[in-house]
Design a protein around this motif. Structure first.
Motif, mmCIF file in Angstrom:
data_model
loop_
_atom_site.group_PDB
_atom_site.id
_atom_site.type_symbol
_atom_site.label_atom_id
_atom_site.label_comp_id
_atom_site.label_asym_id
_atom_site.label_seq_id
_atom_site.Cartn_x
_atom_site.Cartn_y
_atom_site.Cartn_z
ATOM 1 N N ARG A 1 21.855 48.297 -6.571
ATOM 2 C CA ARG A 1 22.816 47.916 -7.605
ATOM 3 C C ARG A 1 23.958 47.077 -7.041
ATOM 4 O O ARG A 1 24.472 46.182 -7.715
ATOM 5 C CB ARG A 1 23.361 49.181 -8.263
ATOM 6 N N ASP A 2 24.353 47.351 -5.796
ATOM 7 C CA ASP A 2 25.502 46.657 -5.206
ATOM 8 C C ASP A 2 25.149 45.281 -4.665
ATOM 9 O O ASP A 2 26.037 44.553 -4.217
ATOM 10 C CB ASP A 2 26.098 47.500 -4.078
ATOM 11 N N LYS A 3 23.886 44.891 -4.661
ATOM 12 C CA LYS A 3 23.494 43.597 -4.094
ATOM 13 C C LYS A 3 24.044 42.431 -4.898
ATOM 14 O O LYS A 3 24.193 41.332 -4.375
ATOM 15 C CB LYS A 3 21.970 43.490 -4.020
ATOM 16 N N VAL B 1 22.469 15.628 -9.609
ATOM 17 C CA VAL B 1 21.755 16.816 -9.147
ATOM 18 C C VAL B 1 20.361 16.429 -8.678
ATOM 19 O O VAL B 1 19.596 15.789 -9.401
ATOM 20 C CB VAL B 1 21.671 17.871 -10.265
ATOM 21 N N LEU B 2 20.020 16.834 -7.452
ATOM 22 C CA LEU B 2 18.695 16.591 -6.885
ATOM 23 C C LEU B 2 17.813 17.834 -6.896
ATOM 24 O O LEU B 2 16.594 17.726 -7.022
ATOM 25 C CB LEU B 2 18.806 16.075 -5.448
ATOM 26 N N TRP B 3 18.440 19.003 -6.756
ATOM 27 C CA TRP B 3 17.649 20.242 -6.709
ATOM 28 C C TRP B 3 18.587 21.430 -6.770
ATOM 29 O O TRP B 3 19.735 21.367 -6.322
ATOM 30 C CB TRP B 3 16.834 20.298 -5.418
ATOM 31 N N CYS B 4 18.101 22.517 -7.353
ATOM 32 C CA CYS B 4 18.815 23.789 -7.371
ATOM 33 C C CYS B 4 17.843 24.875 -6.915
ATOM 34 O O CYS B 4 16.685 24.893 -7.336
ATOM 35 C CB CYS B 4 19.353 24.118 -8.759
ATOM 36 N N SER B 5 18.319 25.758 -6.079
ATOM 37 C CA SER B 5 17.462 26.810 -5.565
ATOM 38 C C SER B 5 17.296 27.922 -6.602
ATOM 39 O O SER B 5 18.099 28.046 -7.526
ATOM 40 C CB SER B 5 18.069 27.398 -4.286
ATOM 41 N N PRO B 6 16.255 28.744 -6.464
ATOM 42 C CA PRO B 6 16.133 29.928 -7.329
ATOM 43 C C PRO B 6 17.322 30.867 -7.123
ATOM 44 O O PRO B 6 17.979 30.852 -6.086
ATOM 45 C CB PRO B 6 14.823 30.572 -6.859
ATOM 46 N N ALA B 7 17.578 31.689 -8.131
ATOM 47 C CA ALA B 7 18.701 32.614 -8.062
ATOM 48 C C ALA B 7 18.383 33.784 -7.143
ATOM 49 O O ALA B 7 17.241 34.228 -7.069
ATOM 50 C CB ALA B 7 19.040 33.132 -9.463
ATOM 51 N N ARG B 8 19.427 34.265 -6.478
ATOM 52 C CA ARG B 8 19.288 35.466 -5.681
ATOM 53 C C ARG B 8 20.617 36.219 -5.733
ATOM 54 O O ARG B 8 21.654 35.639 -6.070
ATOM 55 C CB ARG B 8 18.899 35.155 -4.245
ATOM 56 N N PRO B 9 20.629 37.522 -5.449
ATOM 57 C CA PRO B 9 21.883 38.295 -5.512
ATOM 58 C C PRO B 9 22.987 37.662 -4.677
ATOM 59 O O PRO B 9 22.758 37.158 -3.581
ATOM 60 C CB PRO B 9 21.480 39.666 -4.974
ATOM 61 N N ALA B 10 24.222 37.705 -5.195
ATOM 62 C CA ALA B 10 25.326 36.957 -4.599
ATOM 63 C C ALA B 10 25.903 37.593 -3.354
ATOM 64 O O ALA B 10 26.800 37.014 -2.747
ATOM 65 C CB ALA B 10 26.448 36.772 -5.632
ATOM 66 N N SER B 11 25.436 38.773 -2.954
ATOM 67 C CA SER B 11 25.946 39.372 -1.722
ATOM 68 C C SER B 11 25.485 38.605 -0.487
ATOM 69 O O SER B 11 25.998 38.830 0.609
ATOM 70 C CB SER B 11 25.491 40.831 -1.625
ATOM 71 N N CYS B 12 24.535 37.699 -0.639
ATOM 72 C CA CYS B 12 24.031 36.894 0.482
ATOM 73 C C CYS B 12 25.013 35.763 0.782
ATOM 74 O O CYS B 12 25.502 35.090 -0.129
ATOM 75 C CB CYS B 12 22.657 36.334 0.139
ATOM 76 N N ALA B 13 25.312 35.530 2.067
ATOM 77 C CA ALA B 13 26.210 34.449 2.470
ATOM 78 C C ALA B 13 25.538 33.095 2.252
ATOM 79 O O ALA B 13 24.312 32.977 2.251
ATOM 80 C CB ALA B 13 26.613 34.611 3.928
#
Length: 288
Positions: free
Chosen positions: A130-132, A155-167
């Protein structure tokens, strides 16, 4: 709409027929009740949902169908829009980070990279990890996406979404940016301080603001020099913020209140539509 219907319509029809033929049936394909919501209305409902964030209940009232019909229609059309990729010119579309790196190397264009966060609903109590989704910067529940633009902010590209706790730098490494830049010596990418360390790993292809020489009690001359070095590329790097701002004009990316599992398709669909619009505007400006 005039360009999207002939492009997306056949793909939707093909997948719809494949779904009908893939399951046991008592009636022949094509028989039975017909769609009350034709494909053009399905596409329009999806675009309105992405652009204005209108709820499925309101869209159902507008089109005179049930809410589940709108939900199913958007779920079918949104992945098709996401697969279109970002338009560089009418003949070139970028669908992966590898395509972007190859395009920057072939065209000699400088790329700009930055991360952006989108607010999402907080996961339910007791749910695993839950905290991710808690962002260390915004102190909110968000998902993160890496945005790549050219020097003009397109805009050339956008990455897939991932939890925002990642730097930011960890996200870039996981996407394979270091590995892809190893074979492209001519590529130059501008980033902010969140990506410091990639420059050494990519042989200087990733340009980041310099580190401070003195962390405490820095002399005046060092502060002035550091400020000049930091601001030198900022006027060019700010273009990626413009590209992010244009994406967030689409209400689906201002704050997402739906299922987090659909965020990646939503991000890619908006990026593809926005890049197509930017390319069309740039082409019309040059012709005029």
């Amino acid at each position: 709409m005039a360009e999207l219907v002939p492009e997306i319509g056949p793909l939707w029809q093909e997948r719809h027929q494949a779904r009908l033929a893939a399951r046991p049936r008592k009636r022949a394909v094509g028989t039975g009740a017909k769609h009350r919501l034709v494909f053009v209305d399905r596409l329009l409902a999806t675009l309105v949902r992405l652009r204005h964030g209108v709820t499925h209940d309101v869209l159902a009232c507008w089109f005179g169908v049930d809410r589940s019909t709108i939900t199913r229609a958007i779920g079918e059309v949104r992945p098709l829009l996401a697969e279109r990729g970002c338009t560089v010119n009418p003949d070139v579309r970028l669908r992966s980070l590898a395509d972007v790196v190859n395009h920057l190397g072939a065209s000699g264009t400088t790329g700009i990279v930055d991360g952006t966060e989108i607010g999402v609903r907080r996961p339910a109590v007791g749910r695993k990890d839950r905290d991710k989704f808690i962002s260390g910067k915004n102190k909110q529940n968000t998902v993160k996406s890496m945005v790549v633009t050219d020097g003009e902010g397109s805009v050339l590209w956008c990455s897939p979404a991932r939890p925002a706790s990642c730097a930011d730098i960890t996200h870039a490494r996981q996407l394979g940016l270091v590995r892809l830049l190893a074979g492209e010596p001519a590529v130059r990418i501008l980033t902010d301080a969140g990506y410091q360390g990639l420059g050494a790993q990519t042989g200087g292809r990733v340009v980041t603001p310099p580190h401070r020489k003195f962390k405490k009690n820095a002399p005046d001359w060092d502060e002035e020099m550091h400020e000049r070095q930091r601001k030198a590329p900022s006027s060019r790097r700010i273009r990626v913020e413009h590209g992010i701002a244009h994406r967030k004009n689409w209400r689906a990316l201002a704050r997402h209140l739906g299922c987090r599992e659909h965020m990646s398709d939503t991000i890619h669909a908006v990026a593809g539509l926005l890049s197509h619009q930017q390319t069309a505007d740039l082409t019309s400006t040059r012709q005029s």
